[in-house]
Enzyme design. Structure first.
Site, PDB file in Angstrom:
ATOM      1  N   ARG A 100     -75.912  -2.117  16.939  1.00 23.41           N
ATOM      2  CA  ARG A 100     -77.415  -2.202  16.822  1.00 23.41           C
ATOM      3  C   ARG A 100     -77.899  -3.807  15.980  1.00 23.41           C
ATOM      4  NH1 ARG A 100     -77.239   1.360  19.935  1.00 23.41           N
ATOM      5  NH2 ARG A 100     -76.843   2.929  19.623  1.00 23.41           N
ATOM      6  N   ASP A 129     -78.659   5.023  13.070  1.00 19.08           N
ATOM      7  CA  ASP A 129     -79.799   4.048  13.639  1.00 19.08           C
ATOM      8  C   ASP A 129     -80.429   3.695  13.642  1.00 19.08           C
ATOM      9  OD1 ASP A 129     -77.061   4.007  15.354  1.00 19.08           O
ATOM     10  OD2 ASP A 129     -77.516   4.740  17.233  1.00 19.08           O
TER      11      ASP A 129
END
Length: 285
Positions: A100, A129
């Site tokens: 990420r 996330d």
């Protein structure tokens, strides 16, 4: 205070149904010009369809970015993480997590390049996330506008999303009308599966959930012996053959797959206070 609508948004775009709906929603909700960014992190999917789908949804060719980040991903993110022996909950090798920051970094670079005033991700409002993406954005560009559709839009069910897709002529695969048996995220380091058939931690994960490994029961009864060469803490060769970071991890993934190595079934804590069960496979790690 109501913020002004963004003029140009860089969207982390997979080409799948959810991010295609987000793309169209950004256009209809904000009237924004959308720039798509698709990262090749070794997820094993053909990325050309993402370009074609973006074009069909009205994105200009110059606003479609598809980058091969596999070598950078392994060299600058996976290997330093391994050197630090970083584990979540004492077990999880952070396979989804470590990708990420790289996606966020590239989104910010593209935003600067094209003059965008906002970035957008497709992470849900219930998982970790969203935090990873947004901390990455703000660390690199503190004043950037972040759009998180799953926390903002009015859709309240899968059917509402599918109706929106049909209304705006977004292609829907036949299997999307039914509930998927579980959701998958993958990159060169790992695959993670969660939801649906995995919701009850008392029920063993079905064998079909596993994406990257054969069952240990099906693995050879004879050992596979390999020699990994290291320089300054990073692997650089297998059996004396020098390899680039991504090539080496790809080879290790095959060894792990063939020997039933790298499975983890974990109930973990999410940042927002929920618990989640995930089946993770990191054969090369």
């Amino acid at each position: 205070m109501t913020l002004p609508a963004p003029k140009k948004v860089v969207l982390a775009y997979s080409g799948g149904l959810d991010t295609s709906i987000i793309l169209k929603w950004l256009q209809t909700e904000y009237g924004a010009e959308v720039v798509t960014f698709t990262a090749d992190l070794g997820q094993g999917e053909e990325l050309a369809p993402a370009r074609e789908k973006a074009l069909k949804l009205g994105i200009k060719e110059e606003n479609i970015f598809i980058d091969d980040l596999r070598e950078e991903f392994v060299r600058d993110y996976v290997f330093p993480m391994f050197r630090a022996n970083a584990l979540y909950e004492g077990q999880y090798l952070l396979g989804t997590s470590i990708a990420r920051p790289l996606i966020a970094k590239r989104q910010i670079e593209i935003a600067r390049q094209v003059g965008a005033d906002a970035v957008c991700h497709g992470a849900t409002g219930k998982g970790n996330d969203q935090v990873r993406f947004e901390l990455g954005y703000y660390a690199l560009e503190p004043d950037i506008r972040v759009i998180a559709p799953w926390r903002e839009w009015a859709f309240r069910s899968r059917e509402h999303l599918l109706d929106f897709a049909e209304k705006h002529q977004i292609p829907i695969a036949k299997d999307k009308r039914g509930e998927a048996p579980f959701s998958v995220d993958a990159n060169l380091l790992h695959s993670s599966s969660e939801g649906k058939v995995l919701e009850d931690p008392a029920v063993e994960a079905p064998e079909f959930v596993h994406q990257r490994t054969i069952a240990p029961e099906d693995a050879p009864d004879t050992p596979t012996v390999i020699t990994i060469g290291f320089e300054k803490g990073d692997p650089v060769s297998i059996n004396g053959e020098a390899m680039s970071p991504a090539t080496l991890l790809t080879a290790l993934n095959q060894y792990g797959h063939d020997n039933g190595i790298g499975r983890l079934d974990l109930v973990e804590n999410r940042f927002v206070g929920m618990k989640s069960r995930g089946v993770y496979e990191t054969p090369g790690g």
